[in-house]
Design a protein around this motif. Structure first.
Motif, PDB file in Angstrom:
ATOM      1  N   ASN A  66       2.560   1.752  -3.343  1.00  0.00           N
ATOM      2  CA  ASN A  66       1.555   2.241  -4.285  1.00  0.00           C
ATOM      3  C   ASN A  66       1.392   3.754  -4.130  1.00  0.00           C
ATOM      4  O   ASN A  66       1.367   4.503  -5.117  1.00  0.00           O
ATOM      5  CB  ASN A  66       0.231   1.522  -4.032  1.00  0.00           C
ATOM      6  N   GLU A  91      -4.555  -5.892  -2.662  1.00  0.00           N
ATOM      7  CA  GLU A  91      -3.702  -4.700  -2.601  1.00  0.00           C
ATOM      8  C   GLU A  91      -2.835  -4.594  -3.849  1.00  0.00           C
ATOM      9  O   GLU A  91      -2.639  -3.500  -4.408  1.00  0.00           O
ATOM     10  CB  GLU A  91      -2.828  -4.755  -1.345  1.00  0.00           C
ATOM     11  N   ALA A  93       0.832  -1.205   0.000  1.00  0.00           N
ATOM     12  CA  ALA A  93       0.000   0.000   0.000  1.00  0.00           C
ATOM     13  C   ALA A  93       0.867   1.256   0.000  1.00  0.00           C
ATOM     14  O   ALA A  93       0.585   2.231  -0.720  1.00  0.00           O
ATOM     15  CB  ALA A  93      -0.930  -0.009   1.212  1.00  0.00           C
ATOM     16  N   THR A  94       1.932   1.242   0.788  1.00  0.00           N
ATOM     17  CA  THR A  94       2.822   2.402   0.869  1.00  0.00           C
ATOM     18  C   THR A  94       3.550   2.628  -0.453  1.00  0.00           C
ATOM     19  O   THR A  94       3.664   3.760  -0.937  1.00  0.00           O
ATOM     20  CB  THR A  94       3.842   2.217   2.005  1.00  0.00           C
ATOM     21  N   ARG A 127      -4.963  -3.370  -6.749  1.00  0.00           N
ATOM     22  CA  ARG A 127      -5.161  -1.920  -6.721  1.00  0.00           C
ATOM     23  C   ARG A 127      -3.936  -1.194  -7.276  1.00  0.00           C
ATOM     24  O   ARG A 127      -4.055  -0.229  -8.030  1.00  0.00           O
ATOM     25  CB  ARG A 127      -5.448  -1.450  -5.291  1.00  0.00           C
ATOM     26  N   TYR A 128      -2.782  -1.671  -6.877  1.00  0.00           N
ATOM     27  CA  TYR A 128      -1.535  -1.074  -7.356  1.00  0.00           C
ATOM     28  C   TYR A 128      -1.410  -1.218  -8.872  1.00  0.00           C
ATOM     29  O   TYR A 128      -1.074  -0.255  -9.578  1.00  0.00           O
ATOM     30  CB  TYR A 128      -0.355  -1.736  -6.640  1.00  0.00           C
TER      31      TYR A 128
END
Length: 334
Positions: free
Chosen positions: A117, A143, A114-115, A146-147
């Motif tokens: 991304n 995740e 997430a970070t 999404r990236y």
């Protein structure tokens, strides 16, 4: 330059061009510079021994030439070798690498993706086994999706469970081949230092070894679970009973087992044979030399990065076979 650091200003002055032009040539700007000017700048840079500042290029361009590598444990030579292979491949492409270690926490792995991304890195490379928890794996897969939906690229070294390009070591098959090789030496009483049951790599290696022994009609080995590290191997070895041959599901555990035997006065291989899996580089100086299943770790890291930088569908999954390497830590039974 008399040992002084050569700056971009020095190059521009020697080439007789503006600082902006020198920067466009040497810092990879997308703005075009005429061939004649480019040649003058490059010649001046060569004469002065100028080296482009990749970090400065990154700041100038955003994060588009940054790769994120996420590993489980950088103190483990297995992960260090894989990361090194990927980083060397990245360097040839002029890419910067950010490395994060999860300390084997799958929640931390999800947070890293997430970070990365949010940082708009060009690609993410995940190195390490999946855990036997479909919910956690599903969240990581989401995740990554999404990236990728935002234009990012991803690849992994490990099991093909994330929907991304994957370099997958043939753990089950390698362990089975090792079991057959050890049985050929006359061993019949085995113990497996099996690591944690929830870690897919450890479970696959243990299962491949156990299944091969069963196919050979040999007694089931004693299976001892514990941490997937040196201390886990050390502790498990003390519980191995009367086994004549001990298989640790990774080399780091095998090194711990060897230390436990050495401290207890148990001779390897005279009293007990020991084998591992991975062929980590630190084994080169180990006495006795450890029997293991060799994986081309640096090549695997480099290939995973190549896949991460690639384009398009379908998802690529490449199996990497291990090679049994018999060394002095095992002996033939008479």
């Amino acid at each position: 330059m008399g040992g002084l650091v050569v700056t971009l200003e020095d190059v521009a002055k020697q080439a007789g061009v503006s600082l902006a032009t020198a920067s466009r040539v040497l810092n990879g700007s997308t703005r075009q510079v005429g061939a004649a000017l480019r040649a003058r700048v490059e010649q001046a840079a060569d004469e002065l021994g100028y080296r482009a500042n990749i970090a400065a290029q990154t700041l100038a361009r955003g994060a588009s030439n940054v790769i994120g590598i996420v590993v489980h444990d950088l103190t483990d030579p297995y992960f260090a070798a894989l990361a090194d292979g990927a980083m060397r491949a990245a360097a040839t492409e002029g890419l910067l690498v950010m490395v994060g270690t999860t300390h084997r926490d799958p929640e931390q792995e999800i947070a890293y993706v997430a970070t990365l991304n949010a940082q708009r890195v060009r690609a993410v490379l995940l190195v390490g086994s999946r855990v036997a928890d479909p919910a956690v794996t599903g969240r990581l897969r989401d995740e990554l999706a999404r990236y990728q939906a935002g234009g990012g690229r991803a690849a992994c070294v490990g099991q093909d469970l994330l929907g991304v390009d994957t370099v997958a070591p043939a753990n089950r098959q390698g362990a089975a081949e090792l079991a057959r090789a050890l049985a050929d030496l006359g061993h019949t009483r085995f113990a497996v230092l099996a690591g944690p049951p929830h870690l897919v790599t450890a479970a696959d290696r243990c299962a491949g070894f156990v299944e091969a022994l069963e196919e050979l009609g040999l007694p089931a080995p004693q299976v001892i679970h514990g941490p997937f590290d040196r201390d886990g191997g050390y502790a498990a070895a003390t519980q191995a009973g009367d086994a004549t041959c001990v298989f640790a599901v990774n080399d780091v555990m095998a090194v711990g087992a060897l230390a436990a035997y050495r401290e207890r006065g148990v001779r390897v291989p005279d009293d007990v044979s020991v084998a591992g899996f991975d062929d980590i580089v630190t084994l080169r100086d180990h006495v006795p030399a450890l029997t293991t299943v060799r994986l081309p770790l640096k090549d695997m890291g480099a290939r995973a990065l190549e896949l991460a930088l690639g384009e398009g569908d379908p998802v690529v999954v490449e199996q990497v076979a291990g090679e049994v390497v018999l060394r002095e830590s095992v002996r033939r039974m008479t």
